[in-house]
Each structure stands twice: as structure tokens, then as C-alpha cells.
Design an enzyme around this catalytic site. Structure first.
Site, PDB file in Angstrom:
ATOM      1  N   GLY A 237      23.536 -61.187   2.220  1.00 26.78           N
ATOM      2  CA  GLY A 237      24.871 -60.774   2.660  1.00 26.78           C
ATOM      3  C   GLY A 237      24.910 -59.837   3.837  1.00 26.78           C
ATOM      4  N   GLU A 271      17.664 -61.598  -0.638  1.00 26.56           N
ATOM      5  CA  GLU A 271      17.921 -63.020  -0.390  1.00 26.56           C
ATOM      6  C   GLU A 271      18.717 -63.214   0.898  1.00 26.56           C
ATOM      7  OE1 GLU A 271      20.230 -64.080  -3.820  1.00 26.56           O
ATOM      8  OE2 GLU A 271      18.627 -63.675  -5.234  1.00 26.56           O
ATOM      9  N   GLY A 273      20.182 -64.761   4.238  1.00 25.11           N
ATOM     10  CA  GLY A 273      20.333 -66.095   4.837  1.00 25.11           C
ATOM     11  C   GLY A 273      20.785 -65.924   6.272  1.00 25.11           C
ATOM     12  N   ARG A 274      22.100 -65.680   6.403  1.00 27.99           N
ATOM     13  CA  ARG A 274      22.736 -65.560   7.717  1.00 27.99           C
ATOM     14  C   ARG A 274      22.000 -64.617   8.679  1.00 27.99           C
ATOM     15  NH1 ARG A 274      28.291 -66.083   8.227  1.00 27.99           N
ATOM     16  NH2 ARG A 274      28.447 -65.788   5.972  1.00 27.99           N
ATOM     17  N   ARG A 310      33.087 -73.307   9.714  1.00 29.08           N
ATOM     18  CA  ARG A 310      33.448 -71.902   9.461  1.00 29.08           C
ATOM     19  C   ARG A 310      34.809 -71.494  10.034  1.00 29.08           C
ATOM     20  NH1 ARG A 310      31.054 -68.000  11.055  1.00 29.08           N
ATOM     21  NH2 ARG A 310      31.196 -66.734   9.194  1.00 29.08           N
ATOM     22  N   TYR A 314      37.139 -70.316   7.071  1.00 27.64           N
ATOM     23  CA  TYR A 314      37.297 -68.855   6.943  1.00 27.64           C
ATOM     24  C   TYR A 314      38.020 -68.230   8.133  1.00 27.64           C
ATOM     25  CZ  TYR A 314      32.918 -69.883   4.343  1.00 27.64           C
ATOM     26  OH  TYR A 314      31.937 -70.413   3.549  1.00 27.64           O
ATOM     27  N   CYS A 340      40.940 -85.395  12.616  1.00 29.34           N
ATOM     28  CA  CYS A 340      42.389 -85.440  12.404  1.00 29.34           C
ATOM     29  C   CYS A 340      42.847 -84.412  11.373  1.00 29.34           C
ATOM     30  CB  CYS A 340      42.790 -86.843  11.987  1.00 29.34           C
ATOM     31  SG  CYS A 340      42.317 -88.014  13.231  1.00 29.34           S
ATOM     32  N   GLU A 341      42.707 -83.160  11.725  1.00 23.32           N
ATOM     33  CA  GLU A 341      43.149 -82.044  10.887  1.00 23.32           C
ATOM     34  C   GLU A 341      43.593 -80.950  11.849  1.00 23.32           C
ATOM     35  OE1 GLU A 341      42.902 -81.614   7.457  1.00 23.32           O
ATOM     36  OE2 GLU A 341      41.873 -83.515   7.101  1.00 23.32           O
ATOM     37  N   TYR A 369      25.020 -71.627   8.367  1.00 22.51           N
ATOM     38  CA  TYR A 369      26.205 -72.300   7.830  1.00 22.51           C
ATOM     39  C   TYR A 369      26.866 -73.203   8.883  1.00 22.51           C
ATOM     40  CZ  TYR A 369      25.192 -68.785   4.322  1.00 22.51           C
ATOM     41  OH  TYR A 369      24.547 -68.006   3.402  1.00 22.51           O
TER      42      TYR A 369
END
Ligand code: PLP
Length: 410
Positions: A237, A271, A273-274, A310, A314, A340-341, A369
Site C-alpha cells: 500500500g 507486500e 506492489g505498486r 484506473r 478510481y 463505447c463508455e 495495475y
């Protein structure tokens, strides 16, 4: 990350234009030296206290990146049988693998037992019972760690805050007694650790201090009851500043955590990641069209929410810049994809130099991610990925072929 020479964008010693020409777009490009810097930084930051660094594969599980990360003595945090197989394939040592996640299946647990991983982070009484049953059938003893939900609020997007009671994760401390009771019925399971993960993109240090303190206090209580607790896992995190502003160094997180255990013999486990991979990756994309309406100017590019979800998920910010800096008046534009969104945007209200059909842009901080959350929505093939080291370029993932997209269907 990116530097310009005569208006042309380079990553390490390679021009993004050359890469786009050779491999097409959308294209993920990773820098080996940035990846190496972050891996070294985290190992050094935590070196003064025994710590297992287990990279969270969910951030990016490209095998070439994994091989590099594991070659630096880093282990793995996996959340599925697929991630476990990939970690092993890429050279992770079983004794450096932790298995997290709220919903492990029978076959995933069997696989992890067969491979003799370091530990399971368990999150419910039913999971304890299932791992206990399988371990008994396989006559194997298993190390487990109870994942605690400390109900600590962190300032981040609510979708990536995981340490609160309104989320599905972990045991509230009030349910530890129940977990211990079910452990008594599973002699194969050895309670060796406590873990937690507060969420992702955390820019404060205090939540780590609080969480580590809570884990330590609980571990002391469990030791007093005869459980041989060895490891406190404080999760990942650590925040990354997508605007490129200086944020807390990994060293600052390490100090805040270590301070709480320095006079103890608990080992730490993290742990991340990012924080290891985000900055090392960019996404290169080609401008398809430009258009405007009475309210807005749009730049439509060939990357979309299928490569980088992302922003849609978010409202996350990613820097976007042209690969060739042209002189001219800056224009406020939305950079959008072909999907198409309405949520298919990569950046909104960005001041960019003039862009036209065929131009290239790069989107920063796409190492985490990005490709790992990519999809085939709108029947779009997933992008190619390359790894750059100085002047050297290696393709580390092929672009998906159209025929790949329907080969599973009958
Ligand atoms: C259990 C667990 N560990 C580690 C991580 C990695 O977090 P980050 O990429 O923010 O470091 C996550 C991400 O959500 C997670 O759920």
C-alpha cells in the site's frame, strides 16, 4: 522517467517513436533501471530488521518483470492459483511466497500445499476449516497467519481501502477468539503470524505505525497463550505520487514500521506492489482523431480503459504528454479511448500542445495495475509489452492476435 532530446521523448536510451514504429501501439514500455532502483530501495529501507519482502503480483505479473524482481531476492504475495503458478515459473522461492485473499478454492489450497509455500494469510473461520481439512488429507503441517481487519481508516479511494469493517477483509480483533477456537480443531495448522493490509495508495505513515503496534500487541497476547508467533505482515500500500511530486520515501515507511518492533524478535513481512512497479512503466498510444463540441476538445487515442482502467475505476490521475513536443498554443483537452463508455477516459482537462492524427502520446505510471487489469472489452486485443534496459529492447509480451480472442468459444 521520460526525458526529451530535441523535443523527442526517450525512456532510458530508447526513443518512444522508434518503439511505437517497431511494436505498434498501444504499447506498455517498462524501464529495467527504474524497476531495479525501486527493488533496491525497498530492500535497503527494510534491511535493518529481518524482513521478507513479498512482491504483490497483482500489480503486474509479466513474467520478465517477475524474473527480474525475484532475481533480486524478493519473494511473492499471490492471491490466486494462477499467480502462484506464475510466481514459481518466474523463479520465486516457495519459502518466500505468501498466499493472500478472501476466497481461496480447494484446488488453489492443494496447489499451495503441494508447493510448500511459506504461509497462508487466512481471513475467515471457514477458510481455517477448509485449509485444516485439506492439510489433514495431505498429512502436511501448514503455517498460517491470521489477517486482522484493524478498522483503520486511510486517506485513499474507498475502493482500495481494505482495513475497515465495511470491507470483506480479515478478522476483526473481536473474532480472534473464534478463529483460535477453530484452530484448536486443526492440529495441522500452525499459527505463526499476524497480517493486515490497510489498502493501496497510502500516503500517510501513521496508519502503518498504528497497524504495526496493534499487530505487535496482539502477537504478544497470542504468544502468552502459547502460539509461536514469528512474523508480523503489515501488507503493502505504500503510496506513489502520480503527479511526480516528492512523496514519502520507502525508507520513511520502513522507519515508521520498524520503530514498533525494534525491541522484539518478530520478523516483518511486507507486500509491496505498486511502489515497486508503477513508475517503471508507461503506455504509448497513437492519436486516432481529434474533435470538439461546444463544450470540449477531445483527443481520441488507441489506448483505452481496456489497457488502463484506473481512471475509469478510481478517477485516477496519470500524466499524459506527447512523444514529440510541437511548438504551439496549449489546448485544454480530454484524452479518451475508442471504447463505447463515457467512463473511457485516460485524462480530462489536460493542457497539451497541439496534437493531430498519427501523433504519439505517453501515459506515465502505468507499470502497476495497467496490463494486469487489462481486458478484452469491445473485443480488443491486449497490448504488447517491452522491457528497456539502456539501449536494449526486449519484447516481453506479444500483442494478442484477433483469433486469440475467440478461440475459447464454440
Ligand atoms: C493483500 C494485499 N497485499 C498487497 C497489496 C499490494 O498493494 P500495493 O500495490 O498498493 O502495494 C494488495 C493490493 O491491493 C493486497 O490486497
Amino acid at each position: 522517467v521520460i526525458h526529451y532530446k530535441k523535443g523527442i521523448a526517450f525512456l532510458e536510451k530508447v526513443s518512444l517513436q522508434d518503439l511505437a514504429q517497431q511494436f505498434g501501439t498501444p504499447l506498455f514500455v517498462y524501464s529495467q533501471s527504474l524497476l531495479q532502483d525501486r527493488c533496491k530501495e525497498i530492500k535497503e529501507a527494510f534491511a535493518s530488521h529481518p524482513t521478507k519482502v513479498c512482491y504483490a503480483l497483482k500489480a503486474n505479473s509479466n513474467i520478465a518483470l517477475l524474473k527480474f524482481i525475484f532475481s533480486m531476492g524478493i519473494g511473492a504475495d499471490v492471491v490466486s492459483g494462477g499467480e502462484l503458478e506464475k510466481a514459481l515459473l518466474a523463479g520465486a522461492l516457495p519459502e518466500q511466497i505468501v498466499f493472500s485473499g478472501v476466497g481461496k478454492t480447494v484446488s488453489e489450497i492443494e496447489l499451495a500445499l503441494k508447493k510448500h509455500i511459506f504461509s497462508f494469510n487466512v481471513e475467515s473461520v471457514e477458510e481455517i476449516q477448509l485449509i485444516g481439512t485439506i492439510a489433514k488429507q495431505m498429512s502436511q503441517s501448514v503455517s498460517i497467519s491470521l489477517r486482522i481487519n484493524p478498522n483503520i481508516n486511510v486517506k485513499t479511494n474507498p475502493y482500495i481501502a481494505t482495513g475497515l469493517y465495511r470491507t470483506k477483509f480479515g478478522f476483526p480483533e473481536s473474532q480472534i477468539a473464534e478463529a483460535l477456537q477453530s484452530l484448536r480443531e486443526c492440529p495441522e495448522l500452525k499459527l505463526k503470524g499476524l497480517s493486515c493490509h490497510l489498502g493501496s495508495q497510502i500516503h500517510q505513515l501513521l496508519p502503518y505505525t498504528q497497524a504495526t503496534r496493534r499487530l505487535r500487541k496482539l502477537a504478544d497476547e497470542l504468544r502468552a497463550q502459547g502460539h509461536a508467533i514469528e512474523t508480523l505482515d503489515v501488507g503493502g500500500g505504500f503510496g506513489v505520487d502520480y503527479h511526480g511530486k516528492p512523496s514519502h520515501s520507502l525508507d520513511a515507511y520502513a522507519k515508521a514500521i520498524q520503530k514498533e518492533v525494534k525491541d522484539t524478535d518478530y520478523g516483518l513481512l511486507i507486500e509491496p506492489g505498486r511502489s515497486l512497479v508503477a513508475e517503471a512503466g508507461i503506455l504509448v498510444s497513437t492519436v486516432l482523431f481529434t474533435k470538439h463540441n461546444p463544450y470540449k476538445h477531445f483527443v481520441i487515442v488507441d489506448a483505452s480503459m481496456t489497457e488502463l482502467i484506473r481512471p475509469a475505476l478510481y478517477e485516477a490521475f496519470h500524466p499524459i504528454e506527447p512523444c514529440l513536443k510541437r511548438k504551439g498554443k496549449l489546448c485544454k483537452v480530454d484524452i479518451v479511448g475508442p471504447v463505447c463508455e463515457t467512463s473511457d477516459f485516460l485524462g480530462t482537462s489536460r493542457l497539451l500542445p497541439p496534437l493531430q492524427r498519427g501523433d504519439l502520446v505517453w501515459i506515465g505510471f502505468c507499470g502497476a495495475y495497467g496490463s494486469s487489469m487489462s481486458s478484452n472489452y469491445n473485443v480488443r486485443p491486449r497490448a504488447a509489452e517491452v522491457l528497456v534496459s539502456s539501449k536494449e529492447v526486449k519484447q516481453v509480451c506479444k500483442r494478442e492476435a484477433l483469433a486469440d480472442l475467440w478461440k475459447r468459444e464454440t
